[in-house]
Write a protein that holds these residues in place. Structure first.
Motif, mmCIF file in Angstrom:
data_model
loop_
_atom_site.group_PDB
_atom_site.id
_atom_site.type_symbol
_atom_site.label_atom_id
_atom_site.label_comp_id
_atom_site.label_asym_id
_atom_site.label_seq_id
_atom_site.Cartn_x
_atom_site.Cartn_y
_atom_site.Cartn_z
ATOM 1 N N GLN A 100 39.911 -25.984 -31.727
ATOM 2 C CA GLN A 100 40.813 -26.279 -32.841
ATOM 3 C C GLN A 100 41.152 -27.763 -32.946
ATOM 4 O OE1 GLN A 100 44.443 -24.032 -32.809
ATOM 5 N NE2 GLN A 100 44.972 -24.637 -34.881
ATOM 6 N N ASN A 101 41.521 -28.369 -31.843
ATOM 7 C CA ASN A 101 41.905 -29.788 -31.896
ATOM 8 C C ASN A 101 40.728 -30.687 -32.273
ATOM 9 O OD1 ASN A 101 44.568 -29.245 -31.293
ATOM 10 N ND2 ASN A 101 44.314 -29.588 -29.106
ATOM 11 N N ARG A 102 39.549 -30.396 -31.714
ATOM 12 C CA ARG A 102 38.376 -31.218 -32.040
ATOM 13 C C ARG A 102 37.990 -31.078 -33.503
ATOM 14 N NH1 ARG A 102 34.562 -29.793 -27.041
ATOM 15 N NH2 ARG A 102 35.072 -27.773 -27.880
ATOM 16 N N LEU A 103 38.044 -29.860 -34.027
ATOM 17 C CA LEU A 103 37.700 -29.653 -35.435
ATOM 18 C C LEU A 103 38.715 -30.329 -36.347
ATOM 19 C CD1 LEU A 103 36.591 -25.910 -35.286
ATOM 20 C CD2 LEU A 103 35.106 -27.915 -35.571
ATOM 21 N N THR A 104 39.985 -30.250 -35.994
ATOM 22 C CA THR A 104 41.023 -30.905 -36.798
ATOM 23 C C THR A 104 40.863 -32.419 -36.746
ATOM 24 O OG1 THR A 104 42.535 -29.067 -36.398
ATOM 25 C CG2 THR A 104 43.514 -31.129 -37.166
ATOM 26 N N ARG A 105 40.547 -32.955 -35.565
ATOM 27 C CA ARG A 105 40.325 -34.407 -35.438
ATOM 28 C C ARG A 105 39.159 -34.855 -36.318
ATOM 29 N NH1 ARG A 105 37.117 -36.509 -30.584
ATOM 30 N NH2 ARG A 105 35.618 -35.571 -31.977
ATOM 31 N N SER A 106 38.070 -34.118 -36.267
ATOM 32 C CA SER A 106 36.910 -34.461 -37.090
ATOM 33 C C SER A 106 37.264 -34.413 -38.567
ATOM 34 C CB SER A 106 35.753 -33.501 -36.814
ATOM 35 O OG SER A 106 35.296 -33.656 -35.501
ATOM 36 N N ALA A 107 37.981 -33.385 -38.965
ATOM 37 C CA ALA A 107 38.386 -33.252 -40.367
ATOM 38 C C ALA A 107 39.319 -34.396 -40.766
ATOM 39 C CB ALA A 107 39.055 -31.905 -40.603
ATOM 40 N N TYR A 108 40.187 -34.800 -39.861
ATOM 41 C CA TYR A 108 41.101 -35.906 -40.158
ATOM 42 C C TYR A 108 40.330 -37.215 -40.322
ATOM 43 C CZ TYR A 108 44.886 -39.267 -39.848
ATOM 44 O OH TYR A 108 45.749 -40.297 -40.113
ATOM 45 N N LEU A 109 39.346 -37.432 -39.468
ATOM 46 C CA LEU A 109 38.537 -38.640 -39.592
ATOM 47 C C LEU A 109 37.736 -38.631 -40.893
ATOM 48 C CD1 LEU A 109 37.350 -38.970 -35.903
ATOM 49 C CD2 LEU A 109 38.904 -40.517 -37.117
ATOM 50 N N LEU A 110 37.342 -37.454 -41.358
ATOM 51 C CA LEU A 110 36.614 -37.347 -42.630
ATOM 52 C C LEU A 110 37.519 -37.589 -43.824
ATOM 53 C CD1 LEU A 110 34.398 -34.207 -42.010
ATOM 54 C CD2 LEU A 110 33.616 -36.555 -42.277
ATOM 55 N N THR A 111 38.754 -37.101 -43.743
ATOM 56 C CA THR A 111 39.626 -37.108 -44.919
ATOM 57 C C THR A 111 40.686 -38.192 -44.915
ATOM 58 O OG1 THR A 111 41.249 -35.602 -43.933
ATOM 59 C CG2 THR A 111 39.390 -34.599 -45.122
ATOM 60 N N GLY A 112 41.174 -38.564 -43.742
ATOM 61 C CA GLY A 112 42.291 -39.499 -43.676
ATOM 62 C C GLY A 112 43.610 -38.848 -44.056
ATOM 63 N N ASP A 113 43.622 -37.535 -44.177
ATOM 64 C CA ASP A 113 44.807 -36.792 -44.600
ATOM 65 C C ASP A 113 45.029 -35.651 -43.617
ATOM 66 O OD1 ASP A 113 46.437 -34.778 -45.824
ATOM 67 O OD2 ASP A 113 45.967 -35.574 -47.800
ATOM 68 N N LEU A 114 46.106 -35.730 -42.847
ATOM 69 C CA LEU A 114 46.345 -34.749 -41.790
ATOM 70 C C LEU A 114 46.501 -33.335 -42.339
ATOM 71 C CD1 LEU A 114 46.724 -34.186 -38.805
ATOM 72 C CD2 LEU A 114 49.155 -34.710 -39.083
ATOM 73 N N GLN A 115 47.227 -33.186 -43.437
ATOM 74 C CA GLN A 115 47.412 -31.839 -43.987
ATOM 75 C C GLN A 115 46.101 -31.249 -44.478
ATOM 76 O OE1 GLN A 115 50.565 -32.775 -46.770
ATOM 77 N NE2 GLN A 115 52.030 -31.665 -45.493
ATOM 78 N N ARG A 116 45.319 -32.035 -45.173
ATOM 79 C CA ARG A 116 44.023 -31.547 -45.647
ATOM 80 C C ARG A 116 43.103 -31.253 -44.467
ATOM 81 N NH1 ARG A 116 41.471 -35.361 -49.353
ATOM 82 N NH2 ARG A 116 39.470 -35.362 -48.359
ATOM 83 N N ALA A 117 43.166 -32.079 -43.442
ATOM 84 C CA ALA A 117 42.355 -31.855 -42.250
ATOM 85 C C ALA A 117 42.714 -30.532 -41.581
ATOM 86 C CB ALA A 117 42.537 -33.009 -41.267
ATOM 87 N N GLU A 118 44.000 -30.276 -41.452
ATOM 88 C CA GLU A 118 44.431 -29.012 -40.850
ATOM 89 C C GLU A 118 43.977 -27.831 -41.699
ATOM 90 O OE1 GLU A 118 48.616 -29.785 -40.531
ATOM 91 O OE2 GLU A 118 48.430 -30.565 -38.479
ATOM 92 N N ASP A 119 44.071 -27.971 -43.014
ATOM 93 C CA ASP A 119 43.612 -26.902 -43.914
ATOM 94 C C ASP A 119 42.109 -26.676 -43.778
ATOM 95 O OD1 ASP A 119 46.191 -26.572 -44.844
ATOM 96 O OD2 ASP A 119 45.849 -27.655 -46.731
ATOM 97 N N LEU A 120 41.340 -27.761 -43.742
ATOM 98 C CA LEU A 120 39.888 -27.635 -43.604
ATOM 99 C C LEU A 120 39.511 -26.965 -42.283
ATOM 100 C CD1 LEU A 120 38.701 -31.104 -44.961
ATOM 101 C CD2 LEU A 120 38.130 -28.874 -45.936
#
Length: 162
Positions: A14-34
């Motif tokens: 979970q944390n690694r996927l959220t980190r990757s999504a955050y690096l892709l989006t720059g948006d923590l909420q969108r990253a968590e949703d993704l």
């Protein structure tokens, strides 16, 4: 048994996927949703995925869902990231990396995140993005060239050439 295995997989990734999504989006909420959406989709297919590569499948979902969102909203590159919660306590290095990634196109950002932060091979990156290895290589080169132009502070940060 399948539910326990899936729960363990979620805890481990979970944390690694959220980190990757955050690096892709720059948006923590969108990253968590993704990341959450990707985990739900993996869960729905767990019986087929558990013995193969569920994490690679989740990364593919994150990248593709992000690209779909980007296309819907016609996102453009941005010079600065939106405010993030203070409790993240980001270091200067983290902020410089996030701001630099935000200056890239979505595909360039995806290639760099998958290659450097998720430590995937060119072939694995190509499979996740649904492109050829040659496209990954050219996008990678273009992304690094763009970073050299728009984010010279990265060289200062890592002690690279001037």
């Amino acid at each position: 048994m399948g539910d326990t295995e899936f729960a363990e997989w979620v805890r481990a990734n979970q944390n690694r996927l959220t980190r990757s999504a955050y690096l892709l989006t720059g948006d923590l909420q969108r990253a968590e949703d993704l990341a959450q959406e990707a985990m739900v989709k993996v869960g729905l297919r767990w019986s087929r995925l558990r013995d193969s590569h569920p994490t690679a499948y989740a990364r593919t979902i994150i990248v593709r869902d992000n690209v779909s969102w980007w296309r819907r909203f016609r996102e453009t590159t941005v010079a600065t990231l939106p405010d993030v919660p203070a409790d993240l306590a980001e270091t200067e290095t983290t902020l410089v990396i996030h701001q630099s990634l935000a200056r890239l196109t979505a595909r360039q950002r995806a290639v760099l995140v998958l290659r450097y932060f998720d430590d995937l091979t060119e072939r694995e990156t190509a499979e996740i993005l649904g492109v050829t290895v040659g496209t990954v290589k050219s996008t990678h080169a273009a992304a690094l060239g763009r970073l050299r132009q728009v984010a010279p502070e990265l060289d200062d940060l890592i002690g690279g050439p001037r």
